[in-house]
Design an enzyme around this catalytic site. Sequence first.
Site, PDB file in Angstrom:
ATOM      1  N   TYR A 171       0.825  -1.212   0.000  1.00 22.06           N
ATOM      2  CA  TYR A 171       0.000   0.000   0.000  1.00 22.06           C
ATOM      3  C   TYR A 171       0.862   1.266   0.000  1.00 22.06           C
ATOM      4  O   TYR A 171       0.459   2.282  -0.542  1.00 22.06           O
ATOM      5  CB  TYR A 171      -0.917   0.030   1.231  1.00 22.06           C
ATOM      6  CG  TYR A 171      -2.229  -0.688   1.019  1.00 22.06           C
ATOM      7  CD1 TYR A 171      -2.258  -2.049   0.773  1.00 22.06           C
ATOM      8  CD2 TYR A 171      -3.436   0.003   1.069  1.00 22.06           C
ATOM      9  CE1 TYR A 171      -3.456  -2.709   0.576  1.00 22.06           C
ATOM     10  CE2 TYR A 171      -4.639  -0.650   0.873  1.00 22.06           C
ATOM     11  CZ  TYR A 171      -4.647  -2.009   0.627  1.00 22.06           C
ATOM     12  OH  TYR A 171      -5.837  -2.645   0.428  1.00 22.06           O
ATOM     13  N   LYS A 222       3.191 -15.347   1.961  1.00 26.32           N
ATOM     14  CA  LYS A 222       3.532 -16.073   0.738  1.00 26.32           C
ATOM     15  C   LYS A 222       5.047 -16.226   0.684  1.00 26.32           C
ATOM     16  O   LYS A 222       5.723 -15.722  -0.214  1.00 26.32           O
ATOM     17  CB  LYS A 222       3.005 -15.314  -0.489  1.00 26.32           C
ATOM     18  CG  LYS A 222       1.539 -15.580  -0.797  1.00 26.32           C
ATOM     19  CD  LYS A 222       1.241 -16.994  -1.318  1.00 26.32           C
ATOM     20  CE  LYS A 222       1.692 -17.178  -2.763  1.00 26.32           C
ATOM     21  NZ  LYS A 222       1.398 -18.571  -3.232  1.00 26.32           N
ATOM     22  N   ASP A 283     -12.349  -9.240   3.628  1.00 25.07           N
ATOM     23  CA  ASP A 283     -13.607  -9.204   2.872  1.00 25.07           C
ATOM     24  C   ASP A 283     -14.190 -10.609   2.769  1.00 25.07           C
ATOM     25  O   ASP A 283     -15.407 -10.807   2.891  1.00 25.07           O
ATOM     26  CB  ASP A 283     -13.380  -8.666   1.445  1.00 25.07           C
ATOM     27  CG  ASP A 283     -13.653  -7.175   1.338  1.00 25.07           C
ATOM     28  OD1 ASP A 283     -13.472  -6.462   2.336  1.00 25.07           O
ATOM     29  OD2 ASP A 283     -14.036  -6.722   0.241  1.00 25.07           O
TER      30      ASP A 283
HETATM   31  C1  IPM Z   1     -10.515  -1.462   3.285  1.00 22.24           C
HETATM   32  C2  IPM Z   1     -10.725  -0.809   1.948  1.00 22.24           C
HETATM   33  C3  IPM Z   1      -9.567   0.132   1.683  1.00 22.24           C
HETATM   34  C4  IPM Z   1      -8.299  -0.698   1.614  1.00 22.24           C
HETATM   35  C5  IPM Z   1      -9.749   1.014   0.433  1.00 22.24           C
HETATM   36  C6  IPM Z   1     -11.024   1.829   0.506  1.00 22.24           C
HETATM   37  C7  IPM Z   1      -8.562   1.908   0.198  1.00 22.24           C
HETATM   38  O1  IPM Z   1     -10.855  -1.776   0.963  1.00 22.24           O
HETATM   39  O2  IPM Z   1     -10.422  -0.723   4.290  1.00 22.24           O
HETATM   40  O3  IPM Z   1     -10.442  -2.679   3.341  1.00 22.24           O
HETATM   41  O4  IPM Z   1      -7.958  -1.236   0.548  1.00 22.24           O
HETATM   42  O5  IPM Z   1      -7.626  -0.801   2.639  1.00 22.24           O
HETATM   43 MG    MG Z   2     -10.915  -3.754   1.694  1.00 18.16          MG
END
Ligand code: IPM
Ligand code: MG
Length: 398
Positions: A171, A222, A283
């Site tokens: 990131y 990984k 997720d």
């Molecule tokens: C999360 C979201 C964020 C991420 C986005 C909105 C930048 O998907 O908080 O999981 O990728 O961290």
């Molecule tokens: Mg996310």
Amino acid sequence: MASDALPPCSRNASKPGLAHIISSNKEHPMPTYDLLLLPGDGIGPEVMAEASRVIEWLNAHGTATFNTDSDLVGGSAYDEHGEAIADATVDKALAADAVLLGAVGGPKWDGVTYEARPEAGLLRLRKDLQLFANLRPAICYPALADASSLKREHVEGLDIMIVRELTGGVYFGEPKEITDLGNGQKRAVDTQVYETYEIERITRVAFDLARKRGNKVHSADKRNVMKSGVLWNEVVTRVHADEFSDVQLEHILADNCAMQLVRNPKQFDVLVTDNLFGDMLSDEAAMLTGSLGMLPSASLGATDENDRRKALYEPVHGSAPDIAGSGVANPIATIASLAMALRYSFDMGAEADLVENAIAGVLNKGLRTGDLMQDGSQTIGTTAMGGAIIAEMEALSA
Ligand code: IPM
Ligand code: MG
């Protein structure tokens, strides 16, 4: 040295009574905390409005007073200031005792530059506040076990704590760029980078939480492909051996982890992983619980010399522009994020239990927002769900 110790998490939370709240009221002067509300975009303002009602209720009945201030982040900040978060807002977030955020983004801002995109506001907050530890509990409320995409027996009682590293990895790694090679080709680079201390501190958070829960940690990497995975694995192994050998540790490859989460999710207690894997696996875990509209998160920094840590709380779901403004969004994840703030920032475990038990109680009564619809349940809108949770808090504390 500041400690990474966290207050207990919600596993096995007992039913709270107002007696605790009232008695501590008599014993201690009422503390006052500054809470910065950043509703953001899409459904953000609608779900935040319900969290605000819960804050008002707590101010009237609880053991602390919350002073709230509200500001812009994401696309709404871009519309006002031309950037996804203003410096003044970051300063407010740095000064606050905690930040509660709604959601950012939407198709309205598809055309803005990469630097000014709504998500940049959230990423800047994470980085500037050094919120390295992202806690994403995936809890399956009993009433929702049939709303999961998996069979009831796989998800009933599910209680996973995903501990995602949040300020490092791909990131934020540099270089992060697209270069024009001049021959009609371009080259895009993102950099996955971790240093020892970053892995150590997130590992400690995970083991520390595990001791207060099921005493088991899975660490996903990984290492079979990535050097950062090799270091990740090595550091987790060492921190475990040196400081947490009483906790059960299993290393798991991140792809296998994704598979195991849908095969047998109840084998997991605490799952620690890097920023990108944590984004994806959280997720996936969220969906096991019935709806992305249910899950809260806490993003925490290190404790300072006063034993306080910077913190931002937000629902895991996004801004859902397709339903924004129609009053049907599920406010539970935002209200549950407020409960996490009570637990992790304000040491108000009884009040956190009260909010979480009120959510469970409302679900048990068959009340659902549209994202959770099941046969035999009653669909209600955002405001009615907020009101039902507050009514349940009243009833539980009577
Ligand atoms: C999360 C979201 C964020 C991420 C986005 C909105 C930048 O998907 O908080 O999981 O990728 O961290
Ligand atoms: Mg996310």
